[in-house]
Design a protein around this motif. Structure first.
Motif, PDB file in Angstrom:
ATOM      1  N   PHE A  90       7.983   6.778  14.705  1.00  0.00           N
ATOM      2  CA  PHE A  90       8.167   5.718  15.699  1.00  0.00           C
ATOM      3  C   PHE A  90       8.529   6.372  17.033  1.00  0.00           C
ATOM      4  N   HIS A  91       7.724   6.048  18.056  1.00  0.00           N
ATOM      5  CA  HIS A  91       7.974   6.600  19.388  1.00  0.00           C
ATOM      6  C   HIS A  91       7.823   5.514  20.455  1.00  0.00           C
ATOM      7  N   GLY A  92       8.337   4.331  20.168  1.00  0.00           N
ATOM      8  CA  GLY A  92       8.328   3.246  21.134  1.00  0.00           C
ATOM      9  C   GLY A  92       7.285   2.178  20.874  1.00  0.00           C
ATOM     10  N   LYS A  93       6.123   2.547  20.379  1.00  0.00           N
ATOM     11  CA  LYS A  93       5.058   1.582  20.071  1.00  0.00           C
ATOM     12  C   LYS A  93       5.372   0.937  18.720  1.00  0.00           C
ATOM     13  N   PRO A  94       5.257  -0.396  18.602  1.00  0.00           N
ATOM     14  CA  PRO A  94       5.554  -1.054  17.325  1.00  0.00           C
ATOM     15  C   PRO A  94       4.722  -0.479  16.180  1.00  0.00           C
ATOM     16  N   ILE A  95       5.363  -0.296  15.033  1.00  0.00           N
ATOM     17  CA  ILE A  95       4.682   0.171  13.825  1.00  0.00           C
ATOM     18  C   ILE A  95       5.083  -0.729  12.659  1.00  0.00           C
ATOM     19  N   LEU A  96       4.261  -0.695  11.606  1.00  0.00           N
ATOM     20  CA  LEU A  96       4.522  -1.528  10.438  1.00  0.00           C
ATOM     21  C   LEU A  96       4.243  -0.730   9.161  1.00  0.00           C
ATOM     22  N   PRO A  97       5.163   0.172   8.799  1.00  0.00           N
ATOM     23  CA  PRO A  97       4.976   0.898   7.539  1.00  0.00           C
ATOM     24  C   PRO A  97       5.097  -0.039   6.338  1.00  0.00           C
ATOM     25  N   VAL A  98       4.335   0.271   5.291  1.00  0.00           N
ATOM     26  CA  VAL A  98       4.393  -0.478   4.034  1.00  0.00           C
ATOM     27  C   VAL A  98       5.013   0.452   3.003  1.00  0.00           C
ATOM     28  N   VAL A  99       6.125   0.011   2.405  1.00  0.00           N
ATOM     29  CA  VAL A  99       6.893   0.844   1.499  1.00  0.00           C
ATOM     30  C   VAL A  99       7.107   0.119   0.173  1.00  0.00           C
ATOM     31  N   LYS A 100       6.865   0.832  -0.923  1.00  0.00           N
ATOM     32  CA  LYS A 100       7.142   0.281  -2.254  1.00  0.00           C
ATOM     33  C   LYS A 100       8.651   0.290  -2.494  1.00  0.00           C
ATOM     34  N   PRO A 101       9.148  -0.505  -3.445  1.00  0.00           N
ATOM     35  CA  PRO A 101      10.589  -0.535  -3.721  1.00  0.00           C
ATOM     36  C   PRO A 101      11.169   0.835  -4.082  1.00  0.00           C
ATOM     37  N   GLN A 102      10.351   1.712  -4.633  1.00  0.00           N
ATOM     38  CA  GLN A 102      10.820   3.050  -4.992  1.00  0.00           C
ATOM     39  C   GLN A 102      10.875   3.980  -3.787  1.00  0.00           C
ATOM     40  N   VAL A 104       8.208   4.746  -1.881  1.00  0.00           N
ATOM     41  CA  VAL A 104       6.910   5.390  -1.678  1.00  0.00           C
ATOM     42  C   VAL A 104       6.194   4.704  -0.512  1.00  0.00           C
ATOM     43  N   LEU A 105       5.759   5.516   0.447  1.00  0.00           N
ATOM     44  CA  LEU A 105       5.059   4.997   1.613  1.00  0.00           C
ATOM     45  C   LEU A 105       3.600   4.726   1.255  1.00  0.00           C
ATOM     46  N   LEU A 106       3.174   3.455   1.317  1.00  0.00           N
ATOM     47  CA  LEU A 106       1.794   3.079   1.008  1.00  0.00           C
ATOM     48  C   LEU A 106       0.893   3.173   2.236  1.00  0.00           C
ATOM     49  N   ASN A 107       1.471   2.900   3.391  1.00  0.00           N
ATOM     50  CA  ASN A 107       0.718   2.954   4.637  1.00  0.00           C
ATOM     51  C   ASN A 107       1.720   3.220   5.759  1.00  0.00           C
ATOM     52  N   ASP A 108       1.424   4.191   6.598  1.00  0.00           N
ATOM     53  CA  ASP A 108       2.368   4.530   7.662  1.00  0.00           C
ATOM     54  C   ASP A 108       2.348   3.527   8.821  1.00  0.00           C
ATOM     55  N   ASP A 109       1.268   2.746   8.950  1.00  0.00           N
ATOM     56  CA  ASP A 109       1.221   1.706   9.974  1.00  0.00           C
ATOM     57  C   ASP A 109       0.110   0.716   9.644  1.00  0.00           C
ATOM     58  N   ALA A 110       0.490  -0.449   9.166  1.00  0.00           N
ATOM     59  CA  ALA A 110      -0.474  -1.468   8.754  1.00  0.00           C
ATOM     60  C   ALA A 110      -0.760  -2.500   9.840  1.00  0.00           C
ATOM     61  N   LEU A 111      -0.232  -2.321  11.043  1.00  0.00           N
ATOM     62  CA  LEU A 111      -0.443  -3.327  12.086  1.00  0.00           C
ATOM     63  C   LEU A 111      -1.921  -3.539  12.401  1.00  0.00           C
ATOM     64  N   ASP A 112      -2.683  -2.465  12.565  1.00  0.00           N
ATOM     65  CA  ASP A 112      -4.106  -2.605  12.891  1.00  0.00           C
ATOM     66  C   ASP A 112      -4.846  -3.342  11.779  1.00  0.00           C
ATOM     67  N   ILE A 113      -4.533  -2.996  10.540  1.00  0.00           N
ATOM     68  CA  ILE A 113      -5.180  -3.638   9.394  1.00  0.00           C
ATOM     69  C   ILE A 113      -4.869  -5.137   9.372  1.00  0.00           C
ATOM     70  N   ILE A 114      -3.620  -5.488   9.629  1.00  0.00           N
ATOM     71  CA  ILE A 114      -3.225  -6.891   9.598  1.00  0.00           C
ATOM     72  C   ILE A 114      -3.814  -7.650  10.782  1.00  0.00           C
ATOM     73  N   PHE A 115      -3.863  -7.018  11.967  1.00  0.00           N
ATOM     74  CA  PHE A 115      -4.496  -7.682  13.107  1.00  0.00           C
ATOM     75  C   PHE A 115      -5.972  -7.945  12.823  1.00  0.00           C
ATOM     76  N   GLU A 116      -6.639  -7.025  12.151  1.00  0.00           N
ATOM     77  CA  GLU A 116      -8.063  -7.175  11.889  1.00  0.00           C
ATOM     78  C   GLU A 116      -8.366  -8.109  10.717  1.00  0.00           C
ATOM     79  N   TRP A 117      -7.648  -7.958   9.601  1.00  0.00           N
ATOM     80  CA  TRP A 117      -7.997  -8.664   8.368  1.00  0.00           C
ATOM     81  C   TRP A 117      -6.990  -9.723   7.944  1.00  0.00           C
ATOM     82  N   GLY A 118      -5.806  -9.727   8.522  1.00  0.00           N
ATOM     83  CA  GLY A 118      -4.797 -10.702   8.127  1.00  0.00           C
ATOM     84  C   GLY A 118      -4.380 -10.527   6.675  1.00  0.00           C
TER      85      GLY A 118
END
Length: 140
Positions: A90-102, A104-118
């Motif tokens: 994280f360096h100022g630009k919003p990010i949306l990491p996806v993390v499992k309960p354990q 484990v990082l599933l995606n380091d930034d899902a914002l683009d994916i969510i903006f595109e596919w919801g």
């Protein structure tokens, strides 16, 4: 868990988008790809170095529109900021990491994916966006 990490400025679009994702997770809690939508949570971690009255008021205004969890802290700097800056990049630009309960990082930034596919990209791994893109590419 979706960790929305951002500052306080110009994040209204992201908040609206995540509110719609939250609503879709709640209204259709069925399993998909081995993940239960009802178990997915969204947490906003606002990163602010100088909490003055104006910043606190802006934070409270933004928070009033949010339907999910928010980290509130009075201690500056935020505990764990090194992890957020170095490991999650994280360096100022919003990010949306996806993390499992354990943890484990599933995606380091899902914002683009969510903006595109919801919600269709659930559980928001990079591979989910790739599969959707391939499906639509074939269709068109």
């Amino acid at each position: 868990m979706l960790l929305f990490i951002s500052g306080l400025v110009r994040i209204e679009d992201e908040i609206r988008l995540l509110n719609s994702i939250y609503e879709r997770l709640v209204e259709d809690p069925n399993d998909k790809s081995g993940f239960k939508k009802e178990e997915f949570k969204i947490l906003w971690i606002p990163i602010e170095n100088k909490w003055g009255d104006a910043r606190r008021e802006l934070f409270n205004t933004l928070k009033s529109d949010i339907k999910w969890y928010v980290v509130e802290y009075a201690q500056v700097p935020l505990p764990g900021i090194r992890l957020i800056e170095e490991d999650l990049r994280f360096h100022g630009k919003p990010i949306l990491p996806v993390v499992k309960p354990q943890g484990v990082l599933l995606n380091d930034d899902a914002l683009d994916i969510i903006f595109e596919w919801g919600i269709h990209a659930f559980p928001f791994r990079k591979s989910d966006a790739y599969l959707l893109a391939q499906k639509w590419k074939w269709f068109w």
